[in-house]
Design a protein around this motif. Structure first.
Motif, PDB file in Angstrom:
ATOM      1  N   ILE A  53      -4.892  12.327 -17.013  1.00 22.88           N
ATOM      2  CA  ILE A  53      -3.845  11.728 -16.187  1.00 22.88           C
ATOM      3  C   ILE A  53      -2.895  12.828 -15.707  1.00 22.88           C
ATOM      4  CG2 ILE A  53      -1.953  10.070 -16.167  1.00 22.88           C
ATOM      5  CD1 ILE A  53      -4.667   8.721 -16.534  1.00 22.88           C
ATOM      6  N   THR A  54      -2.670  12.869 -14.397  1.00 15.47           N
ATOM      7  CA  THR A  54      -1.819  13.921 -13.830  1.00 15.47           C
ATOM      8  C   THR A  54      -0.605  13.378 -13.092  1.00 15.47           C
ATOM      9  OG1 THR A  54      -3.135  14.031 -11.800  1.00 15.47           O
ATOM     10  CG2 THR A  54      -3.740  15.534 -13.590  1.00 15.47           C
ATOM     11  N   GLY A  55      -0.285  12.124 -13.280  1.00 11.62           N
ATOM     12  CA  GLY A  55       0.918  11.587 -12.649  1.00 11.62           C
ATOM     13  C   GLY A  55       0.588  10.765 -11.421  1.00 11.62           C
ATOM     14  N   PRO A  56       1.330  10.934 -10.385  1.00 10.93           N
ATOM     15  CA  PRO A  56       2.476  11.820 -10.247  1.00 10.93           C
ATOM     16  C   PRO A  56       3.648  11.348 -11.103  1.00 10.93           C
ATOM     17  CG  PRO A  56       2.331  10.387  -8.354  1.00 10.93           C
ATOM     18  CD  PRO A  56       1.127  10.104  -9.198  1.00 10.93           C
ATOM     19  N   PHE A  57       4.431  12.291 -11.562  1.00 10.45           N
ATOM     20  CA  PHE A  57       5.580  12.003 -12.396  1.00 10.45           C
ATOM     21  C   PHE A  57       6.852  12.256 -11.599  1.00 10.45           C
ATOM     22  CE2 PHE A  57       2.176  13.448 -15.236  1.00 10.45           C
ATOM     23  CZ  PHE A  57       2.090  12.358 -16.087  1.00 10.45           C
ATOM     24  N   GLY A  58       7.852  11.416 -11.788  1.00 14.29           N
ATOM     25  CA  GLY A  58       9.123  11.608 -11.117  1.00 14.29           C
ATOM     26  C   GLY A  58       9.572  10.357 -10.391  1.00 14.29           C
ATOM     27  N   VAL A  59      10.471  10.571  -9.438  1.00  9.70           N
ATOM     28  CA  VAL A  59      11.079   9.472  -8.697  1.00  9.70           C
ATOM     29  C   VAL A  59      10.970   9.780  -7.208  1.00  9.70           C
ATOM     30  CG1 VAL A  59      13.253   8.228  -8.294  1.00  9.70           C
ATOM     31  CG2 VAL A  59      12.667   8.992 -10.598  1.00  9.70           C
ATOM     32  N   VAL A  60      10.453   8.816  -6.469  1.00 10.72           N
ATOM     33  CA  VAL A  60      10.354   8.979  -5.018  1.00 10.72           C
ATOM     34  C   VAL A  60      11.751   8.824  -4.434  1.00 10.72           C
ATOM     35  CG1 VAL A  60       9.296   8.115  -2.899  1.00 10.72           C
ATOM     36  CG2 VAL A  60       7.970   8.145  -5.031  1.00 10.72           C
ATOM     37  N   GLY A  61      12.091   9.731  -3.585  1.00 12.82           N
ATOM     38  CA  GLY A  61      13.441   9.779  -3.029  1.00 12.82           C
ATOM     39  C   GLY A  61      14.237  10.915  -3.635  1.00 12.82           C
ATOM     40  N   THR A  62      13.770  11.431  -4.791  1.00 15.02           N
ATOM     41  CA  THR A  62      14.378  12.590  -5.445  1.00 15.02           C
ATOM     42  C   THR A  62      13.341  13.697  -5.593  1.00 15.02           C
ATOM     43  OG1 THR A  62      15.890  11.196  -6.723  1.00 15.02           O
ATOM     44  CG2 THR A  62      15.559  13.428  -7.518  1.00 15.02           C
ATOM     45  N   ASP A  63      12.270  13.414  -6.305  1.00 15.24           N
ATOM     46  CA  ASP A  63      11.234  14.413  -6.590  1.00 15.24           C
ATOM     47  C   ASP A  63      10.152  14.476  -5.520  1.00 15.24           C
ATOM     48  OD1 ASP A  63      12.383  15.049  -9.180  1.00 15.24           O
ATOM     49  OD2 ASP A  63      11.663  13.067  -9.784  1.00 15.24           O
ATOM     50  N   PHE A  64      10.013  13.426  -4.731  1.00 12.99           N
ATOM     51  CA  PHE A  64       9.018  13.341  -3.663  1.00 12.99           C
ATOM     52  C   PHE A  64       9.664  12.713  -2.444  1.00 12.99           C
ATOM     53  CE2 PHE A  64       6.841  12.578  -7.686  1.00 12.99           C
ATOM     54  CZ  PHE A  64       5.755  13.441  -7.628  1.00 12.99           C
ATOM     55  N   ASN A  65       9.284  13.189  -1.267  1.00 10.27           N
ATOM     56  CA  ASN A  65       9.667  12.453  -0.071  1.00 10.27           C
ATOM     57  C   ASN A  65       8.553  11.465   0.250  1.00 10.27           C
ATOM     58  OD1 ASN A  65       7.653  13.731   1.563  1.00 10.27           O
ATOM     59  ND2 ASN A  65       9.045  15.423   2.046  1.00 10.27           N
ATOM     60  N   THR A  66       8.716  10.680   1.273  1.00 14.87           N
ATOM     61  CA  THR A  66       7.740   9.637   1.600  1.00 14.87           C
ATOM     62  C   THR A  66       6.367  10.221   1.910  1.00 14.87           C
ATOM     63  OG1 THR A  66       9.498   8.168   2.373  1.00 14.87           O
ATOM     64  CG2 THR A  66       7.262   7.701   3.156  1.00 14.87           C
ATOM     65  N   ASP A  67       6.317  11.306   2.677  1.00 16.31           N
ATOM     66  CA  ASP A  67       5.019  11.910   3.019  1.00 16.31           C
ATOM     67  C   ASP A  67       4.292  12.447   1.789  1.00 16.31           C
ATOM     68  OD1 ASP A  67       5.358  11.319   5.723  1.00 16.31           O
ATOM     69  OD2 ASP A  67       6.180  13.305   6.203  1.00 16.31           O
ATOM     70  N   GLN A  68       5.030  13.087   0.894  1.00 20.36           N
ATOM     71  CA  GLN A  68       4.419  13.595  -0.337  1.00 20.36           C
ATOM     72  C   GLN A  68       3.914  12.440  -1.204  1.00 20.36           C
ATOM     73  OE1 GLN A  68       7.992  15.665  -1.480  1.00 20.36           O
ATOM     74  NE2 GLN A  68       7.028  17.682  -1.177  1.00 20.36           N
ATOM     75  N   ALA A  69       4.703  11.384  -1.302  1.00 21.30           N
ATOM     76  CA  ALA A  69       4.318  10.232  -2.114  1.00 21.30           C
ATOM     77  C   ALA A  69       3.113   9.516  -1.488  1.00 21.30           C
ATOM     78  CB  ALA A  69       5.504   9.282  -2.273  1.00 21.30           C
ATOM     79  N   TYR A  70       3.036   9.464  -0.168  1.00 21.08           N
ATOM     80  CA  TYR A  70       1.875   8.896   0.524  1.00 21.08           C
ATOM     81  C   TYR A  70       0.604   9.644   0.103  1.00 21.08           C
ATOM     82  CZ  TYR A  70      -1.268   7.884   4.477  1.00 21.08           C
ATOM     83  OH  TYR A  70      -2.348   7.532   5.253  1.00 21.08           O
ATOM     84  N   ALA A  71       0.670  10.970   0.088  1.00 23.18           N
ATOM     85  CA  ALA A  71      -0.491  11.782  -0.311  1.00 23.18           C
ATOM     86  C   ALA A  71      -0.864  11.513  -1.768  1.00 23.18           C
ATOM     87  CB  ALA A  71      -0.198  13.276  -0.092  1.00 23.18           C
TER      88      ALA A  71
END
Length: 161
Positions: A53-71
């Motif tokens: 399991i590699t995550g993703p770990f964190g919070v969208v809006g802080t650790d990831f933007n929308t494009d990164q979270a989409y990927a």
């Protein structure tokens, strides 16, 4: 005959190994549960090539933007497909995707969870085509997810017996 595995190859994508729980984590459920022609998959994070399991770990809006979270959501789709394939042997046994539910750990006020989970939905439709891949879907924001995951996606498909 249509082959989702061939379509993945055509897209230049490769499935990881089926997911393995982290050491010391007890899961009293399975990642995939087949009941008749229904296959339900548990809330799934992303897996590495070896199934860890590699995550993703964190919070969208802080650790990831929308494009990164989409990927990341696209990568979760590959992990889900790997788990399903490990259970039923061949992805062409999927007769139809019925529903997908995406949970996104996000900051207060973040309102693009639906765009994040589009990463999952878009990949499924790219691989299976609209007839088999279309599905009902919900995407919600949550304050937190197990083990600090940034997102988890669960759902159901219909399979050929």
């Amino acid at each position: 005959m249509f082959s989702p595995e061939q379509r993945l190859q055509d897209l230049g994508l490769q499935l990881p190994a089926a997911a393995k729980p982290p050491p010391g984590v007890h899961l009293p459920f399975s990642f995939v549960n087949v009941r008749g022609n229904r296959l339900l998959f548990s809330g799934s994070p992303k897996s590495a090539k070896d199934g860890s399991i590699t995550g993703p770990f964190g919070v969208v809006g802080t650790d990831f933007n929308t494009d990164q979270a989409y990927a990341e959501a696209r990568d979760i789709a590959l992990s889900v497909l790997a788990n399903i394939k490990a259970e039923i042997g061949d992805l062409s046994r999927i007769a139809g995707w019925t529903r997908v539910f995406g949970m996104v750990a996000s900051t207060p006020g973040y309102t693009e969870q639906h765009l994040v989970i589009n990463g999952f939905s878009d990949l499924i439709i790219d691989v299976f085509g609209r007839d088999v891949g279309r599905h009902a879907r919900s995407a919600i924001g949550v304050a937190g997810l197990p083990l600090g995951f940034a997102m988890e996606i669960e759902g159901e498909v219909e399979i050929y017996q």
